[in-house]
Design an enzyme around this catalytic site. Structure first.
Site, PDB file in Angstrom:
ATOM      1  N   TYR A   1       0.817  -1.216   0.000  1.00  0.00           N
ATOM      2  CA  TYR A   1       0.000   0.000   0.000  1.00  0.00           C
ATOM      3  C   TYR A   1       0.847   1.262   0.000  1.00  0.00           C
ATOM      4  CZ  TYR A   1      -4.210  -2.760   0.785  1.00  0.00           C
ATOM      5  OH  TYR A   1      -5.239  -3.645   0.645  1.00  0.00           O
TER       6      TYR A   1
ATOM      7  N   LYS B   1       2.911 -14.063   6.094  1.00  0.00           N
ATOM      8  CA  LYS B   1       3.188 -15.045   5.040  1.00  0.00           C
ATOM      9  C   LYS B   1       4.705 -15.239   4.951  1.00  0.00           C
ATOM     10  CE  LYS B   1       1.615 -17.890   1.935  1.00  0.00           C
ATOM     11  NZ  LYS B   1       0.929 -19.124   2.377  1.00  0.00           N
TER      12      LYS B   1
ATOM     13  N   ASP C   1      -2.735 -17.472   5.891  1.00  0.00           N
ATOM     14  CA  ASP C   1      -3.816 -18.247   5.279  1.00  0.00           C
ATOM     15  C   ASP C   1      -4.449 -19.185   6.298  1.00  0.00           C
ATOM     16  OD1 ASP C   1      -1.092 -18.949   4.784  1.00  0.00           O
ATOM     17  OD2 ASP C   1      -1.713 -20.681   3.630  1.00  0.00           O
TER      18      ASP C   1
ATOM     19  N   ASP D   1      -5.979  -5.577   5.820  1.00  0.00           N
ATOM     20  CA  ASP D   1      -7.140  -5.090   5.067  1.00  0.00           C
ATOM     21  C   ASP D   1      -8.095  -6.245   4.774  1.00  0.00           C
ATOM     22  OD1 ASP D   1      -8.819  -3.430   3.669  1.00  0.00           O
ATOM     23  OD2 ASP D   1      -7.463  -3.099   1.986  1.00  0.00           O
TER      24      ASP D   1
END
Length: 481
Positions: free
Chosen positions: A129, A176, A209, A233
């Site tokens: 972002y 991640k 995940d 987000d």
């Protein structure tokens, strides 16, 4: 205005003014010592030709008040280049986005009765972002995932401090890092280092995940989740859906100097002016604002009144389904009527003042004791096959202090070939390493190789390959030795 706390009030676009007015009425009904300074941003400013959608007078007000309550802002199609929401967050370095999620009375979902009560703490200014993107070739786009140690430490410390302030017991860190070992891995390493300073709180790392999977499977196991910008987000929208949707999703954008409070939802222009919208998200954002200002009694009174109102069956159209629906104003008036009341079933947490992390302001927050440049990745645009490009680069490097080690395409080694199948695009990463085991490459040597390559190929960009503290600080391609 002795004793009054000045707040910048930004009504916003679409349904924003109705929601903000509801929050203002309720705050004023508590008698909290708040004075409003109304300013504007968003669609109307974009249409007047202001590219940022945020005028100087709004920036000046927020620079002075240091606190804003705002409605959602719209970026109309065809106007402006950046979201006014994001502009405000970045201008004032509101590095943390706090999004609480809890089960609400009378809001029926598949998870009703599970006791969901968690908070997403999202890093708010870094990651993808940052908006640093390039078209590398006519058919290849690139976005830079920027993660800093300072940014990670600020958000991690805030997550632990928020947990303490809200009487929570557990902090998960969702990354991640199994795939992005430097970027997402930096958050993981920082979390594990900082967690040692908070022995009173349980700290758990989780792959993002799996975190999403667990949030759907057993959301009640979570308390506080800290994560990177894009992950946050996504996860925060997921969690709001577990308890009834964005109509009940408040948020705080917190920095060391400025705080901006807003609903997570958008401007929903098709409902604007119809007096049917659910203002709960903005009202609960105002509750977070009051706590930030130290007005804990008023904040608790409003949150309790919202619980009692919903428990009584007063519901706006988004949750009433086929039953009777209250208008925005009627819902607001019901909350005002219930100020001072408490539900016997739906409690409100006791909060303490939040301690914001204070880190040194120097840009070079992490300093390496030793470092050296040992090579260079050259990104090349080419329609050649890997074998043709490799043969050409091998010849161009003859006599240079750098040798071609590997060529990769979309992260996979394609030269020297191992007989695998790769569907190549016209952007290659060509890795050259210093032929010597010690010493350091000079700028002149790097430029010499780049000039050789440029004589026959279109290069896009370069990355120096560096060692910090004797450790290589770059990833290998899939298949690279």
């Amino acid at each position: 205005m002795t004793g009054k706390k000045l707040v910048t009030l930004i009504p916003g676009d679409g349904i924003g003014p109705e929601c903000v007015e509801a929050a203002r009425r309720i705050i004023e009904a508590t008698g909290a010592p708040i004075t409003w300074e109304e300013r504007h941003a968003g669609a109307s400013l974009f249409k007047k030709g202001l590219p940022s959608g945020v005028p100087p007078e709004t920036i000046e007000s927020l620079s002075r008040t240091r606190v804003a309550l705002k409605g959602p802002l719209e970026t109309p199609i065809g106007f402006g280049e950046k979201s006014a929401n994001v502009t405000l967050r970045k201008l004032f370095e509101t590095f943390a986005n706090i999004r609480p999620v809890r089960e609400m009375p009378g809001v029926v979902t598949p998870y009703s009765g599970r006791g969901i009560d968690l908070v997403i703490v999202r890093e708010n200014v870094e990651d993808l972002y940052a908006g640093v993107e390039y078209m590398e070739t006519p058919g290849v786009a690139q976005g830079l995932k920027l993660i800093s140690r300072k940014g990670c430490e600020k958000i991690v410390r805030l997550a632990f401090e928020f947990a303490r302030s809200a009487g929570r017991k557990k902090v998960h860190c969702a990354t991640k890092s199994n795939i992005m070992k430097f970027t997402e891995g930096m958050l993981k390493k920082t979390f594990e280092a900082v967690a040692k300073e908070y022995p009173d709180l349980e700290s758990i790392h989780i792959i993002v995940d799996n975190c999403a999977h667990q949030l759907v499977k057993m959301p009640e196991q979570f308390d506080v989740i800290v994560t990177t910008n894009m992950n946050g987000d996504i996860l925060s929208d997921l969690t709001s859906a577990l308890v009834g949707g964005l109509g009940f999703a408040p948020s705080a954008n917190l920095g060391n100097e400025v705080a901006i409070f807003e609903a997570v939802h958008g401007s929903a222009p098709k409902y604007a002016g119809k007096n049917v919208i659910n203002p709960s998200a903005v009202i609960l954002s105002a509750v977070m604002m009051l706590r930030h200002l130290g007005e804990f009694e008023a904040a608790g009174s409003i949150e309790n009144a919202v619980m009692v109102t919903l428990e009584e069956g007063v519901r706006t159209r988004d949750i009433a389904k086929d039953g009777p629906a209250a208008s925005t104003t009627a819902y607001t008036e019901a909350i005002i009527k219930n100020l001072g009341k408490k539900s016997s079933k739906w409690g409100v947490r006791e909060y303490k003042p939040l301690k914001m992390p204070q880190l040194p302001l120097n840009p070079d927050y992490v300093k390496a004791r030793t470092r050296r440049v040992i090579g260079m990745d050259i990104f090349i645009e080419s329609a050649l096959s890997p074998a043709q490009l490799g043969d050409s680069l091998e010849k161009l490097a003859v006599g240079s202090v750098l040798a071609l080690k590997v060529i990769s395409n979309r992260g996979t080694k394609v030269y020297p070939s191992k007989g695998t199948i790769t569907d190549c695009i016209d952007q290659y990463r060509c890795r050259f390493l210093f032929r010597l085991d010690d010493g350091e490459l000079t700028e002149k040597q790097l430029q010499d190789l780049l000039s050789r390559v440029a004589s026959q190929h279109r290069w896009i960009s370069i990355e120096k390959l560096q060692e910090f503290e004797g450790v290589p600080n770059f990833t290998k391609s899939q298949g690279e030795d």
